[in-house]
Motif scaffolding. Structure first.
Motif, PDB file in Angstrom:
ATOM      1  N   SER A   4       0.824  -1.207   0.000  1.00  0.00           N
ATOM      2  CA  SER A   4       0.000   0.000   0.000  1.00  0.00           C
ATOM      3  C   SER A   4       0.858   1.256   0.000  1.00  0.00           C
ATOM      4  O   SER A   4       0.599   2.200  -0.755  1.00  0.00           O
ATOM      5  CB  SER A   4      -0.921  -0.007   1.226  1.00  0.00           C
ATOM      6  N   ALA A   5       1.892   1.270   0.841  1.00  0.00           N
ATOM      7  CA  ALA A   5       2.772   2.437   0.902  1.00  0.00           C
ATOM      8  C   ALA A   5       3.492   2.649  -0.425  1.00  0.00           C
ATOM      9  O   ALA A   5       3.624   3.779  -0.908  1.00  0.00           O
ATOM     10  CB  ALA A   5       3.782   2.273   2.032  1.00  0.00           C
ATOM     11  N   ALA A   6       3.952   1.558  -1.028  1.00  0.00           N
ATOM     12  CA  ALA A   6       4.650   1.673  -2.312  1.00  0.00           C
ATOM     13  C   ALA A   6       3.728   2.224  -3.393  1.00  0.00           C
ATOM     14  O   ALA A   6       4.123   3.073  -4.202  1.00  0.00           O
ATOM     15  CB  ALA A   6       5.204   0.305  -2.727  1.00  0.00           C
ATOM     16  N   LEU A   7       2.472   1.736  -3.403  1.00  0.00           N
ATOM     17  CA  LEU A   7       1.512   2.237  -4.384  1.00  0.00           C
ATOM     18  C   LEU A   7       1.214   3.722  -4.160  1.00  0.00           C
ATOM     19  O   LEU A   7       1.084   4.499  -5.120  1.00  0.00           O
ATOM     20  CB  LEU A   7       0.222   1.418  -4.308  1.00  0.00           C
ATOM     21  N   ALA A 113      -5.998   4.209 -11.440  1.00  0.00           N
ATOM     22  CA  ALA A 113      -7.171   4.208 -10.558  1.00  0.00           C
ATOM     23  C   ALA A 113      -7.275   2.893  -9.795  1.00  0.00           C
ATOM     24  O   ALA A 113      -7.605   2.869  -8.596  1.00  0.00           O
ATOM     25  CB  ALA A 113      -8.438   4.459 -11.380  1.00  0.00           C
ATOM     26  N   ALA A 114      -6.976   1.777 -10.476  1.00  0.00           N
ATOM     27  CA  ALA A 114      -7.013   0.476  -9.814  1.00  0.00           C
ATOM     28  C   ALA A 114      -5.935   0.399  -8.734  1.00  0.00           C
ATOM     29  O   ALA A 114      -6.172  -0.130  -7.636  1.00  0.00           O
ATOM     30  CB  ALA A 114      -6.808  -0.629 -10.849  1.00  0.00           C
ATOM     31  N   ALA A 115      -4.748   0.940  -9.013  1.00  0.00           N
ATOM     32  CA  ALA A 115      -3.685   0.952  -8.013  1.00  0.00           C
ATOM     33  C   ALA A 115      -4.090   1.765  -6.797  1.00  0.00           C
ATOM     34  O   ALA A 115      -3.823   1.381  -5.645  1.00  0.00           O
ATOM     35  CB  ALA A 115      -2.402   1.511  -8.617  1.00  0.00           C
ATOM     36  N   ALA A 116      -4.759   2.884  -7.041  1.00  0.00           N
ATOM     37  CA  ALA A 116      -5.224   3.703  -5.923  1.00  0.00           C
ATOM     38  C   ALA A 116      -6.271   2.959  -5.100  1.00  0.00           C
ATOM     39  O   ALA A 116      -6.300   3.054  -3.867  1.00  0.00           O
ATOM     40  CB  ALA A 116      -5.794   5.013  -6.457  1.00  0.00           C
ATOM     41  N   ALA A 117      -7.128   2.204  -5.788  1.00  0.00           N
ATOM     42  CA  ALA A 117      -8.157   1.441  -5.069  1.00  0.00           C
ATOM     43  C   ALA A 117      -7.514   0.355  -4.210  1.00  0.00           C
ATOM     44  O   ALA A 117      -7.956   0.103  -3.075  1.00  0.00           O
ATOM     45  CB  ALA A 117      -9.133   0.829  -6.073  1.00  0.00           C
TER      46      ALA A 117
END
Length: 275
Positions: A4-7, A113-117
């Motif tokens: 999550s942090a990396a994204l 957007a998918a990475a943010a989700a």
């Protein structure tokens, strides 16, 4: 949590790059947004939005990933709408003015957007210390973005001013010495052209043109002298100078060949060109 942090850091870098690209290439970015039917205000809103989201994501502020998901989803929807309208290949302003509407841009935005989700799905509450650090980081990021935006806008204003045609000095037949008349100015010679500049104490415009007068004084073959309204009142009266700043150009024989009120170096050079 590490994923999550990396994204979040990845998304922050992408959004910061997008905001910076819009600032650096401001003119083409605004033109691209105009093709979407958006005004100049949309450019500023997008720069601030992307820069703010980048700061929030980098600082790990709770809810930032969800906000990024919504914003990137809206961007993807906008690209899909443009593609449906048959506008593939037109500027998209995603990263300045060079990006183009297309399937690749749409898929890239969907992937972001998918990475943010994914990052949002593991979002947790932050401690008070984390929130304070995040707020400080966001404030600093905002200052940087604002500073770059101001510099970019200043450059845009400078470019617009360079494109504006120079205004000529105001020369009226019934003001100042008649053209063709002889003016005894006592300019130091010999010279090809003489420039008499008339100024007054307490005149802001006169103070503003002093650097321009000093620049012209270095020109070869040009004799320049400044006449103060109080100190050289007799010359002012003899030449019927209407006000300041005012300039009179004479040839080597002292004949008046140009005259006029001016406010800039370009206007002074215009008088010399007329002469």
């Amino acid at each position: 949590m590490a994923v999550s942090a990396a994204l979040c850091w990845l998304l922050a870098a992408v959004l910061a790059a997008a905001a910076l690209a819009k600032i650096v290439d401001g003119r083409r970015s605004r033109a691209a947004l105009g093709a979407w039917g958006l005004g100049r205000g949309a450019w500023a809103v997008l720069v601030v939005l992307e820069g703010t989201l980048a700061g929030l994501l980098a600082a790990g502020v709770p809810g930032a990933a969800w906000a990024a998901t919504a914003v990137l989803g809206a961007f993807a929807s906008g690209l899909a709408l443009q593609l449906a309208r048959g506008r593939a290949g037109t500027p998209c302003a995603c990263f300045g003015g060079r990006g183009r509407v297309g399937l690749a841009a749409h898929l890239r935005t969907l992937a972001l957007a998918a990475a943010a989700a994914v990052a949002a799905s593991t979002d947790v509450r932050a401690s008070t210390q984390t929130l304070l650090v995040a707020g400080l980081a966001l404030a600093l990021a905002g200052l940087v973005v604002l500073g770059v935006a101001v510099l970019a806008l200043a450059r845009e204003v400078g470019e617009l001013r360079l494109r504006l045609p120079a205004q000529a000095a105001l020369s009226l037949a019934d003001e100042g010495p008649p053209l063709g008349a002889t003016a005894a100015l006592g300019l130091p010679g010999p010279f090809d052209r003489g420039l008499a500049v008339f100024t007054s104490d307490g005149c802001p415009a006169c103070t503003g043109v002093e650097p321009a007068v000093r620049v012209l004084a270095r020109e070869p073959g040009l004799s320049v002298q400044v006449f103060d309204e109080a100190r050289d009142a007799a010359v002012w009266h003899e030449l019927q100078v209407p006000g300041s700043p005012y300039a009179v150009v004479v040839d080597a024989g002292g004949t008046v060949v140009a005259k006029g009120a001016f406010n800039t170096l370009a206007q002074l050079e215009g008088l010399l060109a007329v002469a």
